[in-house]
Write a protein that holds these residues in place. Structure first.
Motif, PDB file in Angstrom:
ATOM      1  N   PRO A   9      25.663   0.732  50.538  1.00 14.88           N
ATOM      2  CA  PRO A   9      25.123  -0.149  49.509  1.00 14.88           C
ATOM      3  C   PRO A   9      23.624  -0.361  49.674  1.00 14.88           C
ATOM      4  CG  PRO A   9      26.379  -1.398  51.135  1.00 14.88           C
ATOM      5  CD  PRO A   9      26.632   0.049  51.414  1.00 14.88           C
ATOM      6  N   LYS A  10      22.941  -0.509  48.558  1.00 18.09           N
ATOM      7  CA  LYS A  10      21.498  -0.763  48.588  1.00 18.09           C
ATOM      8  C   LYS A  10      21.260  -2.173  49.123  1.00 18.09           C
ATOM      9  CE  LYS A  10      17.507  -0.851  45.449  1.00 18.09           C
ATOM     10  NZ  LYS A  10      17.089  -0.686  44.040  1.00 18.09           N
ATOM     11  N   PRO A  11      20.459  -2.320  50.167  1.00 15.05           N
ATOM     12  CA  PRO A  11      20.322  -3.622  50.814  1.00 15.05           C
ATOM     13  C   PRO A  11      19.228  -4.518  50.234  1.00 15.05           C
ATOM     14  CG  PRO A  11      19.357  -1.946  52.205  1.00 15.05           C
ATOM     15  CD  PRO A  11      19.883  -1.240  50.983  1.00 15.05           C
ATOM     16  N   TRP A  12      18.697  -4.181  49.067  1.00 14.38           N
ATOM     17  CA  TRP A  12      17.777  -5.094  48.402  1.00 14.38           C
ATOM     18  C   TRP A  12      18.047  -5.054  46.908  1.00 14.38           C
ATOM     19  CZ3 TRP A  12      16.036  -0.228  49.782  1.00 14.38           C
ATOM     20  CH2 TRP A  12      15.353   0.523  48.821  1.00 14.38           C
ATOM     21  N   ILE A  13      17.466  -6.002  46.185  1.00 13.47           N
ATOM     22  CA  ILE A  13      17.724  -6.124  44.749  1.00 13.47           C
ATOM     23  C   ILE A  13      16.411  -6.071  43.976  1.00 13.47           C
ATOM     24  CG2 ILE A  13      19.786  -7.539  45.129  1.00 13.47           C
ATOM     25  CD1 ILE A  13      18.078  -9.986  44.244  1.00 13.47           C
ATOM     26  N   GLU A  14      16.507  -5.808  42.677  1.00 10.94           N
ATOM     27  CA  GLU A  14      15.354  -5.969  41.799  1.00 10.94           C
ATOM     28  C   GLU A  14      15.211  -7.452  41.503  1.00 10.94           C
ATOM     29  OE1 GLU A  14      14.200  -4.920  37.210  1.00 10.94           O
ATOM     30  OE2 GLU A  14      14.777  -3.236  38.504  1.00 10.94           O
ATOM     31  N   THR A  15      14.046  -8.009  41.771  1.00  7.95           N
ATOM     32  CA  THR A  15      13.836  -9.448  41.605  1.00  7.95           C
ATOM     33  C   THR A  15      13.102  -9.744  40.298  1.00  7.95           C
ATOM     34  OG1 THR A  15      11.790  -9.306  42.896  1.00  7.95           O
ATOM     35  CG2 THR A  15      13.811  -9.896  44.081  1.00  7.95           C
ATOM     36  N   PRO A  16      13.285 -10.948  39.756  1.00  5.40           N
ATOM     37  CA  PRO A  16      12.642 -11.290  38.485  1.00  5.40           C
ATOM     38  C   PRO A  16      11.117 -11.381  38.602  1.00  5.40           C
ATOM     39  CG  PRO A  16      14.450 -12.805  38.993  1.00  5.40           C
ATOM     40  CD  PRO A  16      14.182 -12.014  40.232  1.00  5.40           C
ATOM     41  N   LEU A  17      10.462 -11.104  37.486  1.00  7.45           N
ATOM     42  CA  LEU A  17       9.031 -11.360  37.315  1.00  7.45           C
ATOM     43  C   LEU A  17       8.916 -12.329  36.158  1.00  7.45           C
ATOM     44  CD1 LEU A  17       6.016 -10.540  37.999  1.00  7.45           C
ATOM     45  CD2 LEU A  17       6.215  -8.955  36.066  1.00  7.45           C
ATOM     46  N   ILE A  18       8.406 -13.521  36.433  1.00  9.66           N
ATOM     47  CA  ILE A  18       8.380 -14.548  35.388  1.00  9.66           C
ATOM     48  C   ILE A  18       6.974 -15.126  35.223  1.00  9.66           C
ATOM     49  CG2 ILE A  18      10.796 -15.172  35.781  1.00  9.66           C
ATOM     50  CD1 ILE A  18       9.768 -17.702  37.231  1.00  9.66           C
ATOM     51  N   PRO A  19       6.590 -15.450  33.988  1.00 11.40           N
ATOM     52  CA  PRO A  19       5.311 -16.142  33.802  1.00 11.40           C
ATOM     53  C   PRO A  19       5.445 -17.596  34.241  1.00 11.40           C
ATOM     54  CG  PRO A  19       6.452 -15.910  31.696  1.00 11.40           C
ATOM     55  CD  PRO A  19       7.291 -15.190  32.714  1.00 11.40           C
ATOM     56  N   SER A  20       4.361 -18.153  34.797  1.00 14.00           N
ATOM     57  CA  SER A  20       4.360 -19.551  35.236  1.00 14.00           C
ATOM     58  C   SER A  20       3.308 -20.322  34.454  1.00 14.00           C
ATOM     59  CB  SER A  20       4.065 -19.651  36.732  1.00 14.00           C
ATOM     60  OG  SER A  20       3.883 -21.003  37.117  1.00 14.00           O
ATOM     61  N   LEU A  21       3.747 -21.185  33.561  1.00 11.06           N
ATOM     62  CA  LEU A  21       2.815 -21.986  32.778  1.00 11.06           C
ATOM     63  C   LEU A  21       2.065 -22.971  33.664  1.00 11.06           C
ATOM     64  CD1 LEU A  21       4.946 -22.715  29.565  1.00 11.06           C
ATOM     65  CD2 LEU A  21       3.132 -21.020  29.867  1.00 11.06           C
ATOM     66  N   GLU A  22       2.776 -23.566  34.634  1.00  7.26           N
ATOM     67  CA  GLU A  22       2.149 -24.550  35.509  1.00  7.26           C
ATOM     68  C   GLU A  22       1.019 -23.930  36.321  1.00  7.26           C
ATOM     69  OE1 GLU A  22       2.403 -27.749  35.952  1.00  7.26           O
ATOM     70  OE2 GLU A  22       3.984 -28.119  34.491  1.00  7.26           O
ATOM     71  N   CYS A  29      -5.939 -18.551  34.250  1.00  5.14           N
ATOM     72  CA  CYS A  29      -5.601 -17.214  33.780  1.00  5.14           C
ATOM     73  C   CYS A  29      -4.079 -17.111  33.728  1.00  5.14           C
ATOM     74  CB  CYS A  29      -6.205 -16.136  34.687  1.00  5.14           C
ATOM     75  SG  CYS A  29      -5.530 -16.129  36.363  1.00  5.14           S
ATOM     76  N   ASN A  30      -3.574 -15.943  33.399  1.00  4.46           N
ATOM     77  CA  ASN A  30      -2.129 -15.766  33.250  1.00  4.46           C
ATOM     78  C   ASN A  30      -1.504 -15.407  34.601  1.00  4.46           C
ATOM     79  OD1 ASN A  30      -2.377 -16.018  30.362  1.00  4.46           O
ATOM     80  ND2 ASN A  30      -3.118 -13.912  30.347  1.00  4.46           N
ATOM     81  N   ILE A  31      -0.676 -16.307  35.117  1.00  3.21           N
ATOM     82  CA  ILE A  31      -0.042 -16.104  36.410  1.00  3.21           C
ATOM     83  C   ILE A  31       1.425 -15.735  36.222  1.00  3.21           C
ATOM     84  CG2 ILE A  31       0.663 -17.212  38.575  1.00  3.21           C
ATOM     85  CD1 ILE A  31      -2.314 -16.726  38.449  1.00  3.21           C
ATOM     86  N   TYR A  32       1.820 -14.664  36.907  1.00  3.92           N
ATOM     87  CA  TYR A  32       3.206 -14.227  36.932  1.00  3.92           C
ATOM     88  C   TYR A  32       3.713 -14.309  38.372  1.00  3.92           C
ATOM     89  CZ  TYR A  32       2.219 -12.287  32.304  1.00  3.92           C
ATOM     90  OH  TYR A  32       1.854 -12.141  30.986  1.00  3.92           O
ATOM     91  N   LEU A  33       4.964 -14.673  38.524  1.00  3.83           N
ATOM     92  CA  LEU A  33       5.565 -14.824  39.842  1.00  3.83           C
ATOM     93  C   LEU A  33       6.595 -13.724  40.069  1.00  3.83           C
ATOM     94  CD1 LEU A  33       6.260 -18.685  39.746  1.00  3.83           C
ATOM     95  CD2 LEU A  33       4.211 -17.518  40.606  1.00  3.83           C
ATOM     96  N   LYS A  34       6.383 -12.911  41.099  1.00  2.00           N
ATOM     97  CA  LYS A  34       7.356 -11.900  41.497  1.00  2.00           C
ATOM     98  C   LYS A  34       8.217 -12.515  42.585  1.00  2.00           C
ATOM     99  CE  LYS A  34       9.245  -7.804  41.637  1.00  2.00           C
ATOM    100  NZ  LYS A  34      10.399  -7.586  40.740  1.00  2.00           N
ATOM    101  N   LEU A  35       9.463 -12.824  42.263  1.00  2.00           N
ATOM    102  CA  LEU A  35      10.280 -13.720  43.071  1.00  2.00           C
ATOM    103  C   LEU A  35      11.069 -12.985  44.158  1.00  2.00           C
ATOM    104  CD1 LEU A  35      11.526 -16.120  40.249  1.00  2.00           C
ATOM    105  CD2 LEU A  35       9.590 -16.418  41.824  1.00  2.00           C
ATOM    106  N   ASP A  36      10.358 -12.502  45.161  1.00  2.00           N
ATOM    107  CA  ASP A  36      11.029 -11.802  46.253  1.00  2.00           C
ATOM    108  C   ASP A  36      11.682 -12.741  47.260  1.00  2.00           C
ATOM    109  OD1 ASP A  36      10.974  -9.203  45.524  1.00  2.00           O
ATOM    110  OD2 ASP A  36       9.523  -8.540  47.004  1.00  2.00           O
ATOM    111  N   LEU A  37      11.513 -14.033  47.081  1.00  2.00           N
ATOM    112  CA  LEU A  37      12.268 -14.973  47.905  1.00  2.00           C
ATOM    113  C   LEU A  37      13.761 -14.917  47.572  1.00  2.00           C
ATOM    114  CD1 LEU A  37      11.739 -18.664  46.685  1.00  2.00           C
ATOM    115  CD2 LEU A  37      11.680 -16.657  45.235  1.00  2.00           C
ATOM    116  N   LEU A  38      14.108 -14.228  46.470  1.00  2.00           N
ATOM    117  CA  LEU A  38      15.505 -14.105  46.072  1.00  2.00           C
ATOM    118  C   LEU A  38      16.194 -12.895  46.694  1.00  2.00           C
ATOM    119  CD1 LEU A  38      15.180 -14.956  42.254  1.00  2.00           C
ATOM    120  CD2 LEU A  38      15.740 -16.489  44.152  1.00  2.00           C
ATOM    121  N   GLN A  39      15.481 -12.138  47.526  1.00  2.00           N
ATOM    122  CA  GLN A  39      16.092 -11.002  48.209  1.00  2.00           C
ATOM    123  C   GLN A  39      17.237 -11.468  49.120  1.00  2.00           C
ATOM    124  OE1 GLN A  39      15.741  -7.892  47.706  1.00  2.00           O
ATOM    125  NE2 GLN A  39      13.847  -7.785  46.514  1.00  2.00           N
TER     126      GLN A  39
END
Length: 343
Positions: A9-22, A29-39
């Motif tokens: 089995p693949k031991p990691w996942i594709e994690t979300p990339l989400i825009p953060s308004l806050e 500027c436009n900040i996006y969060l790459k959520l690798d804490l969800l690995q």
């Protein structure tokens, strides 16, 4: 132990990339969060460590005898233990004596053997290789950052960002102006740079990389200033996940090729960022990850990446924060960070 299959089995996942308004409001500027804490292991280490371990298992002449050995300040060891459990193989993790009981307990909870030796990662690694690894004929060494298979796994984060940015904006060919990441030994930086150089970007303009470190663990920053790889005498930062006295040579080489901006923050600033991020994003990350988030809150992001730009020009930039996570955290640990830095 579970049975070994030809296709583990693949031991990691594709994690979300989400825009953060806050965070976008705070950064201007436009900040996006790459959520690798969800690995699966709680950090980006699942990518590189997982890739190396999977490939080693597939290549081993007797996969049923494989026993993984890793040295780590925490997160790489936890990724090794998590992946070993996923692949159904034993693991032994050697960590420095400075590793928190919280992290040691997490690794042991996954069934791995934990041995504490040495005051920093380099000492723990020396003990592992000199006293443990050679005793097991099926032993597979899992370095925390300095290996091409580690970098190839870390590269997947950029491949995902490249694909996901189109969906995040609703239109094709969305530019990525910069990626911000924390740097310890440099494995993540190597992977990010590999990904950036291999992919085609809108207008042919590659993203810059802002490499952040805490003062007291700023091996890359000092090496770039010196023009050669510098070995730190000791690690004084409380962000122990960044506690590598010498960065990978490949990370230094990438940094000196251009496109990498080096920045540093104090432990206090990294902890403050972790606390504010918990409020703004409702996500808990350790201080090592807070180093990459801190420039948004301190204003350093614009100084380092947008100096000389008008408000309108800076406001149109798209910046991705690699939220690398880290499992050496929780409510109690965050409180301890706050106490230590006097917040």
């Amino acid at each position: 132990m579970g049975s070994i299959t030809a296709d583990p089995p693949k031991p990691w996942i594709e994690t979300p990339l989400i825009p953060s308004l806050e965070l976008s409001k705070k950064a201007g500027c436009n900040i996006y969060l790459k959520l690798d804490l969800l690995q699966p292991s709680g950090s980006f280490k699942s990518r590189g460590v997982g890739n190396l371990m999977s490939l080693a298992l597939a290549r081993h002449p007797r996969p049923g005898t494989v026993h993984y050995f890793s040295s780590s300040g925490g997160n790489a060891g936890l990724a090794c233990a998590t992946t070993a459990a996923t692949l159904g193989r034993p693991a032994t993790i050697c960590v420095p004596t400075t590793t928190t009981p919280f992290m040691v307990g997490k690794i042991r909870g996954l069934g791995a053997q934990v041995i504490q030796a040495g005051e920093n990662w380099a000492a723990a690694d020396k003990y592992l290789r000199g006293n443990l690894l050679d005793e097991d004929r099926g032993g597979v060494y899992v370095p925390p950052f300095d290996h091409p298979d580690i970098w190839a796994g870390a590269r997947s984060v950029v491949e995902e960002i490249h694909r996901q940015m189109d969906g995040a904006s609703g239109r094709c060919a969305t530019p990525v102006d910069a990626i911000v990441c924390s740097v310890g030994g440099g494995g993540l930086l190597c992977g990010i740079m590999e990904g950036i150089t291999r992919l085609k970007w809108p207008g042919g303009q590659r993203p810059r990389v802002l490499a952040m470190e805490t003062i007291g663990a700023e091996g890359l920053h000092l090496s770039m200033k010196a023009g050669k790889v510098v070995t730190l005498a000791e690690i004084t930062s409380l962000a122990t996940s960044l506690g590598c006295t010498r960065i990978a040579d490949a990370a230094f080489e990438w940094a000196m090729q251009g496109g990498v901006v080096s920045g540093t923050v104090t432990d206090r600033e990294a902890v403050e960022a972790s606390v504010w991020f918990a409020d703004d994003a409702r996500l808990c990350v350790e201080a090592a990850c807070g180093a990459a988030i801190s420039p948004v809150y301190t204003g350093e992001l614009r100084r380092l990446l947008g100096e000389g730009m008008s408000d309108e020009e800076w406001g149109g930039k798209n910046v991705v924060l690699e939220v690398c996570g880290g499992s050496n955290t929780g409510f109690a640990q965050l409180q301890e960070y706050v106490r230590k830095v006097g917040l």
